[in-house]
Design a protein around this motif. Structure first.
Motif, short mmCIF file in Angstrom:
data_model
loop_
_atom_site.label_atom_id
_atom_site.label_comp_id
_atom_site.label_asym_id
_atom_site.label_seq_id
_atom_site.Cartn_x
_atom_site.Cartn_y
_atom_site.Cartn_z
N VAL A 20 118.85 -44.13 -92.52
CA VAL A 20 119.64 -42.91 -92.30
C VAL A 20 121.03 -43.06 -92.90
CG1 VAL A 20 120.70 -41.44 -90.55
CG2 VAL A 20 118.36 -42.18 -90.27
N SER A 23 120.74 -42.69 -96.57
CA SER A 23 120.49 -41.30 -96.98
C SER A 23 121.78 -40.47 -96.89
CB SER A 23 119.38 -40.67 -96.13
OG SER A 23 119.85 -40.34 -94.86
N PHE A 26 123.81 -41.48 -99.92
CA PHE A 26 123.17 -40.86 -101.08
C PHE A 26 123.48 -39.35 -101.13
CE2 PHE A 26 119.61 -38.61 -103.02
CZ PHE A 26 119.44 -39.29 -104.22
N TRP A 31 125.70 -34.94 -103.63
CA TRP A 31 125.64 -33.57 -103.07
C TRP A 31 125.86 -32.50 -104.14
CZ3 TRP A 31 123.96 -32.52 -98.25
CH2 TRP A 31 124.06 -31.19 -97.82
N VAL B 87 112.68 -40.29 -98.26
CA VAL B 87 113.45 -40.95 -99.33
C VAL B 87 112.59 -41.11 -100.60
CG1 VAL B 87 114.74 -43.02 -99.99
CG2 VAL B 87 114.94 -42.11 -97.67
N ILE B 91 112.97 -38.53 -103.74
CA ILE B 91 113.64 -39.10 -104.91
C ILE B 91 112.63 -39.55 -105.98
CG2 ILE B 91 115.19 -40.95 -105.70
CD1 ILE B 91 116.48 -40.82 -102.88
N ASN B 282 118.38 -33.72 -103.69
CA ASN B 282 119.26 -34.78 -103.19
C ASN B 282 119.91 -34.38 -101.87
OD1 ASN B 282 118.72 -36.15 -105.54
ND2 ASN B 282 120.62 -35.55 -106.58
N GLN B 283 120.31 -33.12 -101.78
CA GLN B 283 120.93 -32.62 -100.53
C GLN B 283 119.92 -32.64 -99.39
OE1 GLN B 283 122.32 -28.76 -101.80
NE2 GLN B 283 124.06 -29.59 -102.92
N VAL B 285 117.60 -34.82 -98.84
CA VAL B 285 117.26 -36.17 -98.35
C VAL B 285 117.94 -36.46 -97.02
CG1 VAL B 285 117.50 -38.65 -98.84
CG2 VAL B 285 116.79 -37.09 -100.65
N VAL B 286 119.23 -36.20 -96.96
CA VAL B 286 119.97 -36.52 -95.73
C VAL B 286 119.50 -35.66 -94.56
CG1 VAL B 286 121.94 -35.08 -96.41
CG2 VAL B 286 122.27 -36.85 -94.74
N CYS B 289 116.00 -36.95 -93.40
CA CYS B 289 116.05 -38.24 -92.69
C CYS B 289 116.60 -38.10 -91.28
CB CYS B 289 116.92 -39.24 -93.46
SG CYS B 289 116.02 -40.10 -94.73
N VAL B 290 117.70 -37.38 -91.15
CA VAL B 290 118.31 -37.21 -89.81
C VAL B 290 117.34 -36.44 -88.91
CG1 VAL B 290 120.23 -36.18 -88.54
CG2 VAL B 290 120.66 -37.37 -90.68
#
Lengths: 41, 527
Positions: A20, A23, A26, A31, B87, B91, B282-283, B285-286, B289-290
């Motif tokens: 996490v 990520s 990343f 962004w 991930v 990616i 890419n945006q 991914v976060v 994951c969360v």
């Protein structure tokens, strides 16, 4: 670690936190970054 | 909670879904809009939709129950869901998939592979596999949602099935991919908030912190029932004994099977085609994951901790309190959380079911309406103009098939076909689609002959292993017993506990490499 003695278990908690965190790094880094390959085609 | 308030909350939820479905309808003008949201979806909506589609009710209730029984080892599945499912998927797979998808003008997974390999045969094969095997899998998810609806409204199974199907059908048919993704995003937010509440509520009920609770649970390892200890259980904060029956089930079926299987799920892959640039993936991914850490991670963690709570309060472990694994989490939530939260939790389960189901209906419809009909229509302009209508008809047909399966199985049936269909679909996606999908992205020497052969090997080997080798499905289906007088063909060793994906996937990979090299002079066939 984390009150758990079996490495097979605490390792997965540690890896999940790192995943996490990775990520997030990343996400912040890329962004607003366009990928050059998008414009190649 | 007052019944009126409970119904009000559920009604507001359904109205919100109707509004988002309508929004999708207003913004859907052509088949591209219907199939991939015009390729211009918001990255946060896409990531939430991806996560919500990924996590079905069985991931929450079913695998939560598995965590209560097997312990925290199941968290490896959560890690693989995040690492491989988000991930690696976004990616390594998502970015080239989106770029290639735009280049090939693909709007479905089958079309993507068919166009890449320049083969209508591959496109129809992938679409047919989806259309044949997914309805059973969708019926499993539908059943989970119907049971939840029964709990909330106290209505009978048939009525709940009808209402649930109509609600999901209306926003999928009307709103297409946009309707599906908007509603998915709302459902993902509900799931996320609900899980955060559960984490807080469980620690409050236990009256201790993270490490302290883990230590207390570890001290309970001598409470593992003999029956479970005999198959490898070593406590809820330890992995099962290496090489034991439980280790093979946990590692090959739950962790590897689902963890790898997610990479080539058509309903997930198609989401990469819904955004307009790599930046947006890419945006995502976060966010992905969360979302998975909080939804899946929390329910698996509290599933294991339920043993501690029940032991503190009732002197029993979870499987002794509730025999059916699937019922441990609902019972635990009912005990630990305030009464008003139970409705919210049901809404969370309903959301998980609906988001997965809507994606399945949409994928099946795309396979039938866009791929199979699309190949049939060829270059005939008049027929091509009817594509959106045919896709909508495809949604209707796929919903009808899943509805009939669910209706025939009924409320009390404990038919193993549901569990089998889920394993079958996951296994086939990984074994049949993944090698051809990966090679399309990364191996220039791949040929369509290699891809086609590997797809057949993946399907056939998975089915044969489920029928004759893997104990869980082979025993339930009884084909092996009726032909050879024994439940499984190989009874010695642990072979019967190893998930078919562990054999079918490598065989499919070997096939694509060998056949592609043998037919390398035809590599030009693949774009």
């Amino acid at each position: 670690m984390f009150g758990i003695s079996d490495p097979g278990i605490w390792l997965v908690y540690l890896l999940s936190i790192l995943c996490v965190a990775g990520s997030i790094v990343f996400g912040i880094k890329y962004w607003n970054k366009e990928d050059d390959k998008d414009n190649q085609d | 909670m007052d019944n009126f308030v409970m119904y009000l909350i559920v009604m507001v939820y359904f109205l919100a879904l109707a509004f988002l479905g309508y929004l999708g309808y207003k913004k859907t003008n052509d088949s591209k809009d219907f199939l991939i949201g015009g390729g211009e979806m918001n990255p946060i909506v896409m990531a939430l939709s991806y996560g919500a589609t990924f996590i079905s009710a069985s991931a929450i209730v079913g695998f939560g129950g598995v965590a209560a029984t097997f312990g925290m080892g199941i968290q490896w599945l959560m890690f693989l869901n995040m690492f491989v499912g988000v991930v690696v998927a976004f990616i390594i797979f998502g970015r080239p998939t989106r770029r290639l998808g735009v280049k090939l003008k693909s709007s479905t997974f089958a079309q993507f592979l068919g166009s890449f390999y320049n083969s209508d045969k591959i496109r129809v094969f992938v679409a047919a596999v989806i259309f044949i095997f997914m309805p059973l899998y969708a019926a499993a998810v539908l059943r989970g949602g119907v049971f939840c609806m029964q709990e909330v409204f106290g209505i009978d199974f048939d009525l709940a099935l009808l209402v649930f199907t109509i609600i999901v059908a209306s926003y999928v048919i009307a709103g297409g991919m946009k309707g599906v993704m908007y509603t998915d995003a709302l459902q993902a937010v509900i799931m996320f908030v609900c899980m955060a509440f559960i984490l807080f509520g469980v620690y409050k009920a236990l009256g201790m912190g993270f490490s302290e609770a883990n230590q207390a649970l570890e001290a309970m390892k001598d409470k593992v029932p003999e029956k479970l200890a005999a198959v490898g259980h070593q406590g809820w904060t330890a992995m099962p004994r290496w090489g034991s029956q439980q280790w093979y089930t946990l590692v090959t079926s739950f962790i590897m099977g689902v963890g790898i299987g997610c990479l080539a799920q058509p309903q997930l892959v198609v989401r990469f085609l819904t955004v307009s640039s790599t930046k947006k993936l890419n945006q995502g991914v976060v966010v992905g994951c969360v979302f998975l850490l909080v939804t899946v991670g929390v329910i698996y963690h509290v599933g294991a901790l339920s043993n501690l709570y029940f032991f503190q309060n009732d002197g029993k472990i979870s499987v002794a309190m509730v025999e059916a694994t699937d019922k441990i989490i609902p019972y635990f939530i009912d005990r630990v959380m305030p009464s008003w939260f139970v409705t919210i939790f049901m809404l969370c389960i309903l959301s998980a079911s609906m988001s997965t189901l809507s994606a399945q209906f949409h994928t099946m419809a795309a396979a039938a309406g866009a791929d199979i009909y699309g190949v049939f229509a060829g270059n005939d302009e008049a027929k091509r103009n009817k594509t959106t209508l045919m896709i909508r008809l495809g949604v209707l047909v796929s919903i009808l098939i899943s509805f009939i399966i669910c209706f025939v199985l009924g409320e009390k049936s404990d038919s193993p076909i549901i569990a089998i269909s889920t394993s079958l679909f996951m296994g086939i996606c990984a074994s049949s689609f993944l090698p051809a999908y990966f090679c399309a992205l990364y191996w220039k020497k791949v040929t369509k002959q290699g891809a086609y052969a590997s797809m057949w090997v993946g399907v056939v080997v998975t089915i044969l292993l489920l029928l004759f080798i893997h104990a869980k499905e082979a025993t339930a289906l009884g084909v092996c017993k009726s032909l050879f007088g024994t439940d499984v063909l190989i009874t010695d060793g642990m072979m019967r506990f190893i998930d078919p994906i562990m054999f079918a996937f490598p065989l499919s990979c070997i096939t694509i490499v060998v056949v592609s090299l043998m037919t390398k002079n035809k590599a030009v066939d693949a774009k």
